[in-house]
Each structure stands twice: as structure tokens, then as C-alpha cells.
Scaffold this active site. Structure first.
Site, PDB file in Angstrom:
ATOM      1  N   HIS A  31       0.851  -1.199   0.000  1.00 13.12           N
ATOM      2  CA  HIS A  31       0.000   0.000   0.000  1.00 13.12           C
ATOM      3  C   HIS A  31       0.883   1.244   0.000  1.00 13.12           C
ATOM      4  O   HIS A  31       1.976   1.228   0.553  1.00 13.12           O
ATOM      5  CB  HIS A  31      -0.970   0.009   1.185  1.00 13.12           C
ATOM      6  CG  HIS A  31      -0.314   0.156   2.538  1.00 13.12           C
ATOM      7  ND1 HIS A  31      -0.050   1.387   3.099  1.00 13.12           N
ATOM      8  CD2 HIS A  31       0.126  -0.755   3.427  1.00 13.12           C
ATOM      9  CE1 HIS A  31       0.525   1.195   4.294  1.00 13.12           C
ATOM     10  NE2 HIS A  31       0.643  -0.095   4.514  1.00 13.12           N
TER      11      HIS A  31
ATOM     12  N   ASP B  92      -0.419   4.467   0.738  1.00 12.37           N
ATOM     13  CA  ASP B  92      -0.835   5.537   1.653  1.00 12.37           C
ATOM     14  C   ASP B  92       0.023   5.456   2.908  1.00 12.37           C
ATOM     15  O   ASP B  92       0.589   4.407   3.217  1.00 12.37           O
ATOM     16  CB  ASP B  92      -2.323   5.404   2.013  1.00 12.37           C
ATOM     17  CG  ASP B  92      -2.649   4.084   2.695  1.00 12.37           C
ATOM     18  OD1 ASP B  92      -2.276   3.025   2.140  1.00 12.37           O
ATOM     19  OD2 ASP B  92      -3.256   4.090   3.791  1.00 12.37           O
TER      20      ASP B  92
ATOM     21  N   ASP C  16       6.831   1.531   5.921  1.00 11.75           N
ATOM     22  CA  ASP C  16       5.414   1.153   5.897  1.00 11.75           C
ATOM     23  C   ASP C  16       4.668   2.090   4.964  1.00 11.75           C
ATOM     24  O   ASP C  16       4.197   3.112   5.413  1.00 11.75           O
ATOM     25  CB  ASP C  16       4.853   1.191   7.323  1.00 11.75           C
ATOM     26  CG  ASP C  16       3.385   0.778   7.391  1.00 11.75           C
ATOM     27  OD1 ASP C  16       2.874   0.234   6.401  1.00 11.75           O
ATOM     28  OD2 ASP C  16       2.760   1.025   8.439  1.00 11.75           O
TER      29      ASP C  16
ATOM     30  N   GLU D   3      -4.963   1.696   3.364  1.00 14.60           N
ATOM     31  CA  GLU D   3      -4.731   0.622   4.340  1.00 14.60           C
ATOM     32  C   GLU D   3      -4.748   1.158   5.761  1.00 14.60           C
ATOM     33  O   GLU D   3      -5.293   0.539   6.668  1.00 14.60           O
ATOM     34  CB  GLU D   3      -3.383  -0.065   4.052  1.00 14.60           C
ATOM     35  CG  GLU D   3      -3.157  -1.364   4.827  1.00 14.60           C
ATOM     36  CD  GLU D   3      -2.560  -1.197   6.210  1.00 14.60           C
ATOM     37  OE1 GLU D   3      -2.577  -2.155   6.996  1.00 14.60           O
ATOM     38  OE2 GLU D   3      -2.074  -0.090   6.543  1.00 14.60           O
ATOM     39  N   GLU D   4      -4.155   2.331   5.945  1.00 11.31           N
ATOM     40  CA  GLU D   4      -4.002   2.878   7.295  1.00 11.31           C
ATOM     41  C   GLU D   4      -5.332   3.332   7.906  1.00 11.31           C
ATOM     42  O   GLU D   4      -5.402   3.614   9.089  1.00 11.31           O
ATOM     43  CB  GLU D   4      -3.003   4.045   7.289  1.00 11.31           C
ATOM     44  CG  GLU D   4      -1.608   3.664   6.790  1.00 11.31           C
ATOM     45  CD  GLU D   4      -0.844   2.737   7.735  1.00 11.31           C
ATOM     46  OE1 GLU D   4      -1.393   2.359   8.791  1.00 11.31           O
ATOM     47  OE2 GLU D   4       0.299   2.387   7.414  1.00 11.31           O
TER      48      GLU D   4
ATOM     49  N   ASP E 237       1.384 -10.192   1.504  1.00 14.67           N
ATOM     50  CA  ASP E 237       1.224  -8.792   1.912  1.00 14.67           C
ATOM     51  C   ASP E 237       2.293  -8.451   2.954  1.00 14.67           C
ATOM     52  O   ASP E 237       3.058  -9.307   3.381  1.00 14.67           O
ATOM     53  CB  ASP E 237      -0.196  -8.594   2.489  1.00 14.67           C
ATOM     54  CG  ASP E 237      -0.612  -7.124   2.566  1.00 14.67           C
ATOM     55  OD1 ASP E 237       0.123  -6.246   2.061  1.00 14.67           O
ATOM     56  OD2 ASP E 237      -1.683  -6.853   3.134  1.00 14.67           O
TER      57      ASP E 237
ATOM     58  N   HIS F 181       5.293   4.361  11.853  1.00 15.79           N
ATOM     59  CA  HIS F 181       4.209   5.250  12.304  1.00 15.79           C
ATOM     60  C   HIS F 181       4.731   6.301  13.287  1.00 15.79           C
ATOM     61  O   HIS F 181       3.950   6.996  13.929  1.00 15.79           O
ATOM     62  CB  HIS F 181       3.056   4.487  12.983  1.00 15.79           C
ATOM     63  CG  HIS F 181       2.225   3.704  12.029  1.00 15.79           C
ATOM     64  ND1 HIS F 181       0.934   3.326  12.295  1.00 15.79           N
ATOM     65  CD2 HIS F 181       2.494   3.245  10.799  1.00 15.79           C
ATOM     66  CE1 HIS F 181       0.453   2.634  11.270  1.00 15.79           C
ATOM     67  NE2 HIS F 181       1.396   2.576  10.354  1.00 15.79           N
TER      68      HIS F 181
END
Ligand code: ZN
Length: 449
Positions: free
Chosen positions: A82, A84, A117, A151-152, A178, A420
């Protein structure tokens, strides 16, 4: 990879990190220009992929790439990622050593939101395909690649729609790969060998609000049994009576695999089927281990009262429940009510998500991921594990029995903590390792029987 390949790949990830593709949910007023710009960056940067593969956009921002294989009748492979990213909190900006959207390289690390990520994964997949297709790659089966863009924030617009698209085409996959696990260092005390953890299942993440009631009134003459008092009792009851621990197949395998590295402690793990009742009590003191063997409950928010001298009529707590495969949401609710049967409470279900299914770890798909991870990290011990966090992968459950969650990247606990968070970064060698992993994995499907 040649030196030129390496510097080109690093430059591509750097550039990818400059797009502010901060995920938004449907209700948010989104500035989607960054998403469009990112997609045209991919198209510019990977011309061979765009020329040789069929590209479909799902919900405007999720690209699905399809390469036809030589043979019919073999189940295709699906690689996921992903693009995003989570936002950068305003008050942490000054703590970043480099601009989180600058794509800067500093001491061999590429800095930026998404470096771990999950733009590293997106770029690695694209780099590997571009290289292979350039060399005339012809897999024996169809290869699909798909990237989510939300996704987030739950993956409703991206992954869920992509999965539906595949379902409508009647597709089934040999392997769905994934993000999720990684090659981790220094995360389990006493284990010096890097552990290549491949997620074969995810816990479910549900939210329940529990509310207690009271009489209210002035705080100068408080009555017994106030809403806060009842709620506190309920919280204590839940903390003191956790749900029963249970051994699931991936965790049993993980314990067996870790046993040789743990000396005397390892003996308990090796015989975990017998020792589990004792072991579970020991494991409960470690939050990581505890999360592997039981459904956990975390009180994340509490609300009561609006004035300092008034008794609140209502007090509530938000409980984030992480459901272990084998337990159901109904089991959790029943447990909560049983433990608090003497209290007058109401239960409101805010999010209901069950645990994922468990993919087997004795499969061709698992072995393919293991074998190729070991080519990049030969010193690692590859093991299945249960993810406490969530990913897009669960959305693909109807499409394959072999859903694996793994990024072929070495991570220390410091690297893990940067995801994050502040100073998210990836070492360039780790990026090259990821690219090599995808190249090797895809080559496996060039020659497989
Ligand atoms: Zn992610």
C-alpha cells in the site's frame, strides 16, 4: 544488483517518499492530487511494467497489474502493498532528523514517512518486476500485483474493492503475499538468531463501549454506587479475569522454532503441549507473548462527568479487544457479561471484527517465501507467527488458502519503533534485500513444476 541498479532503486524510493499520500477515509475532505501524482510517478518510473503488464485502476487510486503466464491451469500469485501513509504529527516535526516528505538520504538511510510502511514494499515489487521484465521474464503462471491506498484507515476503498474485483473475476490464488512480518533482531530476549517471521494469521480488532449508570447529584453528599465506582469495578473485573490462554498452530510452531535458542527456558517451549498451563502463566508477564496466546482487552478511552462538583450519571470505557483465532466476538461479549454479572452495565458494539483464518505453514506457498527469504538472509530462522496488528491481507480471505504477511527486511526493535513514528527510515541495503527477495521469489515461478 549492479551499483547503478542500486543507486537508481534508492533514488526511486527517495522520490516516492516525497508524495504526501496521507490516507484519508471517505468522510475526510481529501486532497487527492498527491495520489494521482504518485501513480503517474510509478508509470514514468517503471515503463516496462506499464508496457508489458495489464494495468487496471480500482476506485481510481488502486492499481492492479497483471502479467499473463505461459501455462493455463496454475493458480496465480498476488503480491500486495500500500502506498498511503499515516500523517506526521505536527508537534513531532522538529524531532525528525530529516524532512519526513523530503526523501533525504542520511548515513545510508532513506528517511521519510512510508520508508518502512509501506512504500519500501511498493518500490521493491516494482523494481523487481521492471528488472525481470526487461530480461524477458516469462512466469509459468499469471502474476498479479495490487496496491492499496487506504490501508491505514481500514482498506475499505482499496483492498476491499480490489478483493471484490478478483472475486468477480472468479480468481483463486496460489499465494497472496502482503506486508506484516519481517526478519526481526533483538525482539525476543535471549534469541540472537534473526527470526524471519511470516504472519499466517491476524487477530481481530473489535471495539466495545461499556457504560455504567448512577444517580448523579451534588458531590458534597455523594451516594454509594456512583457510575464511576461501578465502571471501575467492571474494569478491574476484566483485568483480573482475562480470557483463557490457548495455543494456536502458528504459535505452537513459533515456540518450537524458538526453543533451541533459549537454553533451559527453551525446554518449556519445546514441550509446549504439556507445559502450556505453566508456560502461559509465565508468558502473561510479557505483553508481546501474552498477546500471542490470548484474546486481550485494552481500555483505550474513558469518559465521565462534565463538572468538577457534579456526580456523573454515566461513565463509560472503550475497550479494544484483540481476538485470538479460535475465539469469537460472541465469546468475548459473553465473557465480559459473565465476569460482570453482578453489575448493571450496558454494552455497545462499535466495531466487530473476528480473527482471520489461519493459513497453513506446511505449504508450497509458505516454503517459497521461506526459501527465497533465506537466500537474502541465510542466517535467519524462518517461522510462522500470529500478527496482533492488522493488515489489508484479511480482505483477501475468500481468494486464497495461503495468505502470508511478510516483508523481507531486517528490523531491529529501534527500526520497528520508527514505524508510524518519528524518523521512519530504511537502510539502503535493506531496500536492496527486499528487491532481491521479490526477484528470487518471482523467478521461482518461472521454472516451478
Ligand atoms: Zn502498512
Amino acid at each position: 544488483m549492479t551499483a547503478a541498479d542500486r543507486s537508481r532503486a534508492a533514488a526511486h524510493l527517495s522520490k516516492a517518499l516525497t508524495y504526501r499520500t496521507i490516507s484519508f477515509s471517505e468522510e475526510d475532505l481529501a486532497d487527492d492530487s498527491a495520489f494521482e501524482a504518485f501513480l503517474s510517478f510509478l508509470e514514468r518510473t517503471y515503463p516496462t511494467v506499464y508496457e508489458r503488464m495489464n494495468v487496471t485502476l480500482i476506485n481510481k487510486y488502486s492499481p492492479v497489474y497483471h502479467l499473463k503466464g505461459r501455462q493455463k491451469g496454475k493458480l496465480p500469485v498476488l503480491l500486495l502493498g500500500h502506498y498511503d501513509v499515516v500523517p506526521v504529527e505536527e508537534n513531532t516535526m522538529t524531532d525528525w532528523k530529516r524532512d519526513p516528505f523530503g526523501g533525504e538520504v542520511h548515513e545510508s538511510h532513506i528517511y521519510g514517512r512510508g520508508a518502512m510502511d509501506d512504500k519500501n514494499q511498493v518500490i521493491s515489487i516494482m523494481e523487481s518486476l521492471e528488472t525481470l521484465l526487461h530480461e524477458g521474464y516469462e512466469p509459468d503462471r499469471d502474476i498479479f500485483v495490487a496496491f492499496g491506498f487506504d490501508e491505514e484507515v481500514g482498506g475499505e476503498q482499496g483492498a476491499k474493492a480490489i478483493a471484490k474485483y478478483f472475486e468477480e473475476k472468479g480468481l483463486r490464488f496460489h499465494l497472496v503475499l502482503d506486508e506484516g512480518g519481517a526478519v526481526v533482531l533483538d525482539t525476543v530476549e535471549g534469541v540472537k538468531t534473526p527470526l524471519g517471521l511470516i504472519g499466517v494469521a491476524e487477530k481481530g480488532s473489535s471495539m466495545i463501549r461499556i457504560t455504567a449508570y448512577g444517580d448523579g447529584g451534588h458531590s458534597s453528599m455523594p451516594k454509594k454506587g456512583s457510575s464511576v465506582e461501578v465502571l471501575s469495578q467492571a474494569v478491574l473485573n476484566l483485568m483480573r479475569n482475562p480470557m483463557k490462554p490457548r495455543l494456536t498452530p502458528p504459535v505452537r510452531e513459533l515456540f518450537h522454532g524458538m526453543a533451541p535458542f533459549l537454553g533451559a527456558k527453551g525446554i518449556l517451549l519445546r514441550h509446549v503441549d504439556w507445559t502450556f498451563p505453566v508456560l502461559a502463566r509465565i508468558l502473561s508477564s510479557s505483553s508481546v507473548m501474552n498477546s500471542m496466546v490470548r484474546t486481550t482487552m485494552a481500555m483505550t478511552m474513558a469518559k465521565a462527568g462534565s463538572a468538577m462538583n457534579v456526580m456523573p450519571q454515566e461513565a463509560s470505557v472503550y475497550v479494544n479487544v484483540r481476538i485470538l483465532p479460535g475465539d469469537t466476538f460472541e465469546d468475548v461479549l459473553l465473557h465480559m457479561k459473565t465476569v460482570n454479572k453482578d453489575l448493571d452495565l450496558s454494552y455497545e458494539v462499535l466495531v466487530r471484527e473476528e480473527a482471520s483464518l489461519i493459513s497453513p505453514h506446511e505449504s508450497e506457498a509458505f516454503k517459497a517465501v521461506e526459501r527465497n527469504a533465506l537466500k537474502v538472509h541465510p542466517d535467519a530462522k524462518v517461522l510462522p507467527y500470529l500478527m496482533a496488528g492488522g493488515s489489508d491481507a484479511r480482505k483477501y480471505e475468500k481468494l486464497s488458502d495461503h495468505i502470508l504477511r511478510f516483508s523481507c527486511v531486517r528490523m531491529t526493535s529501534a527500526d520497528l519503533d520508527s514505524i508510524h513514528a518519528t524518523n521512519e527510515r530504511i537502510h539502503v541495503d535493506q531496500l536492496f534485500g527486499m528487491i532481491r527477495f521479490y526477484v528470487e521469489l518471482l523467478r521461482d515461478y518461472e521454472t516451478s513444476e
